[in-house]
Design a protein around this motif. Structure first.
Motif, PDB file in Angstrom:
ATOM      1  N   LEU A   1      18.376 -16.806  12.734  1.00  0.00           N
ATOM      2  CA  LEU A   1      18.445 -17.926  13.666  1.00  0.00           C
ATOM      3  C   LEU A   1      17.490 -17.796  14.842  1.00  0.00           C
ATOM      4  O   LEU A   1      17.171 -18.786  15.494  1.00  0.00           O
ATOM      5  CB  LEU A   1      19.874 -18.063  14.210  1.00  0.00           C
ATOM      6  N   ASN A   2      17.057 -16.595  15.145  1.00  0.00           N
ATOM      7  CA  ASN A   2      16.257 -16.332  16.340  1.00  0.00           C
ATOM      8  C   ASN A   2      14.815 -16.788  16.123  1.00  0.00           C
ATOM      9  O   ASN A   2      14.087 -16.237  15.293  1.00  0.00           O
ATOM     10  CB  ASN A   2      16.300 -14.838  16.660  1.00  0.00           C
ATOM     11  N   ILE A   3      14.380 -17.787  16.885  1.00  0.00           N
ATOM     12  CA  ILE A   3      13.027 -18.314  16.709  1.00  0.00           C
ATOM     13  C   ILE A   3      11.970 -17.296  17.125  1.00  0.00           C
ATOM     14  O   ILE A   3      10.812 -17.384  16.686  1.00  0.00           O
ATOM     15  CB  ILE A   3      12.829 -19.633  17.490  1.00  0.00           C
ATOM     16  N   GLN A   4      12.336 -16.318  17.938  1.00  0.00           N
ATOM     17  CA  GLN A   4      11.387 -15.280  18.328  1.00  0.00           C
ATOM     18  C   GLN A   4      11.070 -14.344  17.168  1.00  0.00           C
ATOM     19  O   GLN A   4      10.085 -13.591  17.232  1.00  0.00           O
ATOM     20  CB  GLN A   4      11.920 -14.486  19.516  1.00  0.00           C
ATOM     21  N   LYS A   5      11.904 -14.369  16.140  1.00  0.00           N
ATOM     22  CA  LYS A   5      11.678 -13.516  14.965  1.00  0.00           C
ATOM     23  C   LYS A   5      11.086 -14.298  13.798  1.00  0.00           C
ATOM     24  O   LYS A   5      11.035 -13.790  12.680  1.00  0.00           O
ATOM     25  CB  LYS A   5      12.989 -12.863  14.535  1.00  0.00           C
ATOM     26  N   MET A   6      10.682 -15.530  14.032  1.00  0.00           N
ATOM     27  CA  MET A   6      10.145 -16.364  12.959  1.00  0.00           C
ATOM     28  C   MET A   6       8.628 -16.438  13.064  1.00  0.00           C
ATOM     29  O   MET A   6       7.961 -15.438  13.251  1.00  0.00           O
ATOM     30  CB  MET A   6      10.786 -17.755  13.003  1.00  0.00           C
ATOM     31  N   GLY A   7       8.060 -17.626  12.928  1.00  0.00           N
ATOM     32  CA  GLY A   7       6.620 -17.822  13.016  1.00  0.00           C
ATOM     33  C   GLY A   7       5.976 -18.001  11.650  1.00  0.00           C
ATOM     34  O   GLY A   7       6.336 -17.340  10.678  1.00  0.00           O
TER      35      GLY A   7
END
Length: 623
Positions: free
Chosen positions: A356-362
């Motif tokens: 869920l964490n957008i900081q761990k996506m990309g």
């Protein structure tokens, strides 16, 4: 003719509930999904039929006499008019797409049949709420959606966080529901009836103070159901439920109930200008606060949750300034793009093993092309990018807010800027740039199956074209709802210079917000951290959600816990148990004393009888 009946729209989801609840495990997953989706599809088709019929005027349908106790007479009856028909169509239509999406999303869940039974029940309760012709039947639906939200938010109850979120939603909503119930009681005391038509026809005779009291109590209920300050705290935690449930709660059921209820009771709210001002101000405050929280949130579902709270604030601004059709217009378009955004977020989770964490996506746009495209459409609609649905409905609210107060318009416009920034922040961080995923997760990332992508594509299409039902300047939707809001707002005339200027300003603000998000999260990625460091107190305020949860914890939760500890550790064992045990001890002591008289010797009993007889005779002689 059968097509003239209203009740079948309730029958379809109810049958789905009964079949899946009692026979779901026996008939298999495919049959469960078929039953659930078919039930809502039929309800949607019936709603479209009702939508076409409702334009001819209002009609009521009594199913049975429910309560008959002296003057308190309540029938279980349904009301079909343009407002209820529009709501029923939105509820059933969006719910159907969410049901279809759920077939793929929940495919491996062990409680598959239970999930779809709850989902059908949710739609059934919401349809009761919007089709009710009196306050008590509405209250049944009102409490029904509250129960279903508890069941579905805490659906994965083996997780403590999910169980706690379900309880939080249920408890916070009880606070609002007390206000709603008291408002209904006050309405009966004032009018001697709970039927909408009778109450609204006599609303003009209400004393201002009584009208204010009734409407404030009703609005308290709306604050709970529609997550407005200060009762919004349950909605972000509701993300613990399955993602399709979040889409259903945020787009078609539950949170839209408060907006609908205020619009339905417009005749009462029109008699209480003070309450109308409170509604508009609370809506604006909530919209702005929630937008600032979303600006620093990293959980993609919680970003959307705060977005819902903020957009509901817009709807309350609209109904608070008397623009009821504008509020319903935004409710309709919001249902399309918010359901789309949640389903797209669910597709991301499906691809990333629940991340869920957008900081761990990309970099997800390369692997999730359909999900990215649909999320982009939903983000543009939410941000108010020109020519998409959210632009038209939000612009109308901004115009009506400006007419009421330029300050209110400024707050709403500032919120619109933040909305564009936070939703495109989520999009750029999740889908653009280089991947920040765990290597194993990235290798297995894949697009969702067709059963999930098709509903997303259909909702994306609605998010694009849905705003055109209100053009030009709400002529269709406002004209369609005019019979309901007669005496309130009027059908708008052609747009004047002021509105064109305001429309241009809102378009520039929306596009400016998108450009700002692009600069901060694509061009200069170090800027957000620098801004946070430059304004540490402000960042902390937003990140800690304005300390509202802490305030609840300190001033409400902890004092109640202390009272609970006092009752459990002192009052209950020492006073309650002590009193009961003391009486038992006295009874035992008396029993021991009396037992000494039971010697078993006849001469002792004879002597006692003789003494008693002497005392009785002596008493009478002494008189």
């Amino acid at each position: 003719m059968i097509l003239n009946w209203v009740w079948p729209i309730l029958l379809f989801p109810l049958v789905g509930v009964l079949i899946n609840a009692f026979f779901g495990r026996r008939i298999g997953r495919r049959a469960v999904a078929t039953v659930a989706c078919t039930a809502i599809a039929l309800a949607f088709l019936w709603a479209v039929n009702l939508l076409a019929r409702a334009g001819a005027g209002a009609s009521e349908e009594t199913l049975f006499s429910w309560i008959a106790a002296g003057k308190f007479q309540v029938a279980f009856a349904l009301l079909l008019d343009p407002l209820s028909a529009l709501m029923a169509t939105v509820v059933a239509g969006v719910s159907f797409l969410i049901h279809v999406y759920s077939v793929g999303y929940m495919a491996d869940d062990e409680r598959y049949a239970r999930y779809f039974a709850y989902l059908n029940l949710f739609v059934f309760a919401m349809l009761i709420l919007v089709l009710a012709n009196n306050y008590l039947v509405m209250y049944v639906g009102w409490e029904g959606v509250g129960l279903c939200s508890y069941l579905l938010i805490g659906f994965w109850f083996e997780k403590k966080s999910a169980a706690d979120a379900g309880k939080k939603a249920f408890i916070v909503n009880r606070v609002g529901d007390i206000g709603f119930a008291l408002g209904i009681m006050l309405i009966f005391a004032a009018f001697g009836t709970l039927q909408f038509s009778e109450v609204f026809s006599r609303a003009g005779a209400l004393m201002p103070g009584l009208a204010t009291a009734i409407t404030l109590l009703l609005f308290l209920g709306a604050c709970g159901k529609s997550a407005q300050f200060p009762l919004y705290v349950w909605l972000p935690d509701a993300m613990e439920g399955p993602t399709p449930v979040s889409a259903l709660i945020h787009a078609a059921t539950m949170v839209t109930a408060g907006v609908y209820m205020v619009a339905r009771n417009h005749a009462l709210f029109d008699m209480a200008p003070a309450t109308m001002a409170v509604v508009a101000i609370i809506g604006a405050l909530t919209a702005l606060m929630a937008a600032t929280m979303a600006l620093v949130e990293n959980d993609i579902k919680r970003v959307l949750a705060y977005s819902t709270i903020s957009q509901l604030g817009y709807m309350f601004i609209a109904v608070g300034v008397g623009a009821y059709a504008s509020g319903m217009f935004h409710l309709t378009t919001h249902a399309f793009f918010k359901a789309l955004l949640f389903l797209a977020a669910g597709s991301v989770m499906h691809a990333l093993a629940g991340e869920l964490n957008i900081q761990k996506m990309g970099g997800l746009r390369r692997k999730l092309k359909i999900t990215y495209a649909t999320f982009l459409v939903g983000a543009m609609a939410l941000a108010g990018v020109p020519l998409l649905s959210g632009f038209f409905s939000k612009d109308e609210i901004l115009f009506k807010a400006f007419e009421w107060s330029p300050l209110l318009w400024l707050v709403a416009l500032s919120t619109a800027l933040l909305t564009a920034v936070y939703i495109f922040r989520a999009l750029f961080m999740a889908f653009w740039g280089e991947s920040r995923l765990d290597r194993h997760v990235e290798e297995h990332a894949h697009e969702s199956p067709v059963i999930m992508t098709v509903p997303m594509i259909l909702l994306a299409a609605l998010a694009v074209v849905g705003g055109y039902i209100g053009l030009p300047r709400l002529s269709w939707i406002e004209g369609y709802l005019a019979p309901v809001f007669a005496g309130g707002e009027h059908v708008a005339a052609a747009a004047g210079a002021t509105e064109w200027i305001l429309m241009a300003v809102s378009a520039v603000v929306a596009l400016g917000g998108v450009a700002l998000a692009y600069y901060l999260y694509v061009v200069n990625k170090k800027a957000p951290a620098a801004i946070a460091a430059f304004f540490p107190d402000l960042y902390t305020l937003f990140a800690r959600k304005w300390f509202v949860d802490e305030a609840y914890q300190r001033f409400i939760v902890e004092p109640l816990r202390q009272v609970g500890r006092f009752v459990a550790e002192l009052f209950d064992p020492k006073i309650v148990d002590g009193g009961v045990n003391g009486l038992a001890w006295l009874a035992g002591l008396a029993g021991q004393g009396l037992s000494r008289l039971q010697t078993g010797l006849v001469r002792n009993y004879a002597f006692a009888i003789l003494v008693g007889a002497v005392l009785v005779i002596g008493y009478f002689l002494a008189r």
